[in-house]
Motif scaffolding. Structure first.
Motif, PDB file in Angstrom:
ATOM      1  N   ASP A 272      -1.986   5.630   4.355  1.00 21.93           N
ATOM      2  CA  ASP A 272      -3.438   5.501   4.349  1.00 21.93           C
ATOM      3  C   ASP A 272      -3.861   4.889   3.013  1.00 21.93           C
ATOM      4  OD1 ASP A 272      -6.177   5.727   4.376  1.00 21.93           O
ATOM      5  OD2 ASP A 272      -6.210   7.829   5.012  1.00 21.93           O
ATOM      6  N   LEU A 273      -4.280   3.639   3.030  1.00 20.39           N
ATOM      7  CA  LEU A 273      -4.618   2.909   1.817  1.00 20.39           C
ATOM      8  C   LEU A 273      -5.867   3.429   1.116  1.00 20.39           C
ATOM      9  CD1 LEU A 273      -3.898  -0.712   3.105  1.00 20.39           C
ATOM     10  CD2 LEU A 273      -2.423   0.706   1.664  1.00 20.39           C
ATOM     11  N   SER A 274      -6.639   4.248   1.788  1.00 24.62           N
ATOM     12  CA  SER A 274      -7.875   4.771   1.195  1.00 24.62           C
ATOM     13  C   SER A 274      -7.641   6.015   0.332  1.00 24.62           C
ATOM     14  CB  SER A 274      -8.890   5.106   2.293  1.00 24.62           C
ATOM     15  OG  SER A 274      -8.451   6.217   3.063  1.00 24.62           O
ATOM     16  N   THR A 275      -6.384   6.462   0.235  1.00 25.35           N
ATOM     17  CA  THR A 275      -6.102   7.716  -0.475  1.00 25.35           C
ATOM     18  C   THR A 275      -5.964   7.541  -1.987  1.00 25.35           C
ATOM     19  OG1 THR A 275      -3.742   7.450   0.013  1.00 25.35           O
ATOM     20  CG2 THR A 275      -5.036   8.830   1.518  1.00 25.35           C
ATOM     21  N   CYS A 302       1.025  -1.855  -6.514  1.00 28.72           N
ATOM     22  CA  CYS A 302      -0.376  -1.519  -6.208  1.00 28.72           C
ATOM     23  C   CYS A 302      -0.800  -0.132  -6.697  1.00 28.72           C
ATOM     24  CB  CYS A 302      -0.646  -1.650  -4.707  1.00 28.72           C
ATOM     25  SG  CYS A 302      -0.511  -3.354  -4.110  1.00 28.72           S
ATOM     26  N   GLY A 303      -0.111   0.365  -7.724  1.00 29.11           N
ATOM     27  CA  GLY A 303      -0.494   1.650  -8.302  1.00 29.11           C
ATOM     28  C   GLY A 303       0.389   2.811  -7.915  1.00 29.11           C
ATOM     29  N   ILE A 304       1.378   2.571  -7.040  1.00 34.06           N
ATOM     30  CA  ILE A 304       2.308   3.627  -6.619  1.00 34.06           C
ATOM     31  C   ILE A 304       3.719   3.192  -6.987  1.00 34.06           C
ATOM     32  CG2 ILE A 304       3.213   4.971  -4.690  1.00 34.06           C
ATOM     33  CD1 ILE A 304       0.277   5.551  -5.272  1.00 34.06           C
ATOM     34  N   GLY A 305       4.331   3.856  -7.981  1.00 30.19           N
ATOM     35  CA  GLY A 305       5.633   3.433  -8.470  1.00 30.19           C
ATOM     36  C   GLY A 305       6.820   4.088  -7.801  1.00 30.19           C
ATOM     37  N   MET A 306       6.603   5.239  -7.169  1.00 33.57           N
ATOM     38  CA  MET A 306       7.676   5.963  -6.483  1.00 33.57           C
ATOM     39  C   MET A 306       7.057   6.702  -5.314  1.00 33.57           C
ATOM     40  SD  MET A 306      11.044   6.809  -6.727  1.00 33.57           S
ATOM     41  CE  MET A 306      11.612   6.802  -8.438  1.00 33.57           C
ATOM     42  N   VAL A 307       7.762   6.725  -4.183  1.00 31.28           N
ATOM     43  CA  VAL A 307       7.309   7.477  -3.009  1.00 31.28           C
ATOM     44  C   VAL A 307       8.357   8.540  -2.683  1.00 31.28           C
ATOM     45  CG1 VAL A 307       6.799   7.392  -0.539  1.00 31.28           C
ATOM     46  CG2 VAL A 307       5.965   5.573  -2.055  1.00 31.28           C
ATOM     47  N   GLY A 326       3.749  16.190 -15.057  1.00 32.08           N
ATOM     48  CA  GLY A 326       3.004  15.089 -15.653  1.00 32.08           C
ATOM     49  C   GLY A 326       2.688  13.935 -14.744  1.00 32.08           C
ATOM     50  N   GLU A 327       2.981  14.066 -13.448  1.00 33.80           N
ATOM     51  CA  GLU A 327       2.733  12.972 -12.514  1.00 33.80           C
ATOM     52  C   GLU A 327       1.338  13.048 -11.897  1.00 33.80           C
ATOM     53  OE1 GLU A 327       4.659  10.328 -11.902  1.00 33.80           O
ATOM     54  OE2 GLU A 327       5.946  11.149 -13.465  1.00 33.80           O
ATOM     55  N   THR A 328       0.781  11.892 -11.606  1.00 35.40           N
ATOM     56  CA  THR A 328      -0.408  11.786 -10.762  1.00 35.40           C
ATOM     57  C   THR A 328       0.097  11.576  -9.344  1.00 35.40           C
ATOM     58  OG1 THR A 328      -1.735  10.815 -12.531  1.00 35.40           O
ATOM     59  CG2 THR A 328      -2.494  10.453 -10.276  1.00 35.40           C
ATOM     60  N   VAL A 329      -0.215  12.515  -8.454  1.00 34.28           N
ATOM     61  CA  VAL A 329       0.372  12.526  -7.108  1.00 34.28           C
ATOM     62  C   VAL A 329      -0.697  12.259  -6.064  1.00 34.28           C
ATOM     63  CG1 VAL A 329       1.759  13.854  -5.468  1.00 34.28           C
ATOM     64  CG2 VAL A 329       2.056  14.225  -7.932  1.00 34.28           C
ATOM     65  N   LEU A 347      -7.397  -1.039   0.867  1.00 35.42           N
ATOM     66  CA  LEU A 347      -7.311  -0.720  -0.548  1.00 35.42           C
ATOM     67  C   LEU A 347      -8.713  -0.724  -1.163  1.00 35.42           C
ATOM     68  CD1 LEU A 347      -4.210  -2.904  -1.524  1.00 35.42           C
ATOM     69  CD2 LEU A 347      -4.341  -0.407  -1.659  1.00 35.42           C
ATOM     70  N   ALA A 348      -9.018   0.310  -1.915  1.00 37.18           N
ATOM     71  CA  ALA A 348     -10.353   0.419  -2.504  1.00 37.18           C
ATOM     72  C   ALA A 348     -10.321   0.131  -3.991  1.00 37.18           C
ATOM     73  CB  ALA A 348     -10.884   1.824  -2.257  1.00 37.18           C
TER      74      ALA A 348
END
Length: 348
Positions: A272-275, A302-307, A326-329, A347-348
């Motif tokens: 979901d690209l809106s998250t 696009c702002g997400i380095g690891m899934v 320390g992660e932004t999840v 994408l927003a």
């Protein structure tokens, strides 16, 4: 009778052995800071030793990875800002290792240049040591190659080699099923992929590296050299807590190409690209180049380095643990039936 001319030396050919020796001495303190359990030898030998038993492994499987940082090097060279490019080098290797479930144990670097500048090389390798220290692996060796005639003045190249280990049977991906949750860990910018495109966009914009950044503080060059985020210690903590089925490092190919690499046939990643919000650097690149959303998602992180692909009943706990580390999840979506990546929203 005339004096006989002195014979040609290696230095006359452009190779300074003394400079190479001076570099080794300069970087020994940095390498020493990376010593960890299993380390057995310092720099300067013909090879480097590492003790797997000393590192605590009983029945280990070794995992190896090699990578570089691509044309991000061009920006570092052109701006003279070489202090963090070594972090990128380490990150590109060790972030891949952890996706196999492995703990990075040691790292070797290859640094090649036309004419060795000891001060600059020391800054570069100090950056490599910093990356190793942050990811818990030892810098146990490397190669410095001075090759006149192969590189233009001031140019250099880097390659990295990382070896990790895991206990037999603990490899990833493992157990990915429909309903698993996708957790995204925020990136630190462009990381180290897509820089040939980035450089084209900067050329198109007409801006110089020393121009104020149009998407953040500082100069454009410095902003684009933000080092690749290291996810190793955080990801390993999550894996050891249980419930992580897979990890995907978002490198070349972006979100479109990388998550499907860890998902079994017949399953897809629904995202979901809106998250999350598209970071300003990607918005600027997209708008300046006139990129479509599909092209953006296939080119950059696009702002997400690891899934992380995690069990649904463990998702909240793992997200909390990663935030503590320390992660932004971001809760990106879930595993569904299908193939590849299925995008929802914009994408927003």
């Amino acid at each position: 009778m005339t004096d006989r001319k002195e014979g040609l030396t290696y230095a006359d050919a452009g190779v300074d052995i003394d400079a190479g020796n001076a570099l080794v001495e300069r970087i020994k303190p940095a390498a020493k800071r990376t010593i960890r359990p299993g380390s057995m030898s310092g720099l300067g030998g013909f090879g480097a030793l590492f003790d797997l038993k000393g590192a605590g492994y009983k029945d280990p499987i070794l995992v190896a990875a090699t990578d570089g940082v691509g044309t991000k090097l061009r920006i570092a060279i052109d701006t003279g800002n070489v202090d963090t490019i070594g972090i990128d080098l380490v990150a590109m290797c060790v972030n891949d290792l952890v996706c196999q479930g492995a703990e990075p144990l040691f790292f070797l670097d290859y640094f090649a240049t036309g004419k060795l500048n000891v001060d600059e090389a020391t800054r570069i390798i100090n950056g490599i040591a910093a990356g190793c220290e942050q990811s818990g692996c030892a810098l146990i060796g490397g190669e410095t190659a001075e090759m006149p005639g192969m590189y233009h003045k001031g140019d250099f190249d880097l390659a990295g080699f990382a070896v990790g280990a895991m206990e037999r049977g603990s490899d990833l991906p493992h157990g990915v099923v429909e309903g698993d949750v996708l957790l995204g860990l925020a990136s630190n910018g462009v990381h180290s992929n897509g820089y040939s495109f980035v450089r084209k966009v900067v050329e198109l914009s007409g801006l110089g590296w020393d121009a104020p950044s149009p998407f953040g503080a500082g100069t454009l060059g410095a902003a684009l050299l933000a080092p690749t985020r290291l996810y190793v210690k955080q990801a390993l903590a999550a894996v050891r807590a249980g419930g992580v089925h897979a990890l995907a490092h978002i490198t070349g190919g972006g979100l479109t190409e990388n998550p499907p690499r860890v998902v079994p046939e017949g399953l897809a990643c629904e995202i979901d690209l809106s998250t999350w919000s598209l970071p300003p650097v990607f918005r600027w690149l997209s708008e300046t180049a006139g990129m479509s959303q599909a092209e953006l998602l296939k080119t950059f992180n696009c702002g997400i380095g690891m899934v992380a692909v995690v069990s649904a009943d463990r998702a909240e706990a793992i997200a909390g643990l990663l935030r503590t580390e320390g992660e932004t999840v971001v809760n990106l979506g879930r595993i569904v039936q299908g193939a590849g990546v299925i995008y929802k929203g914009q994408l927003a």
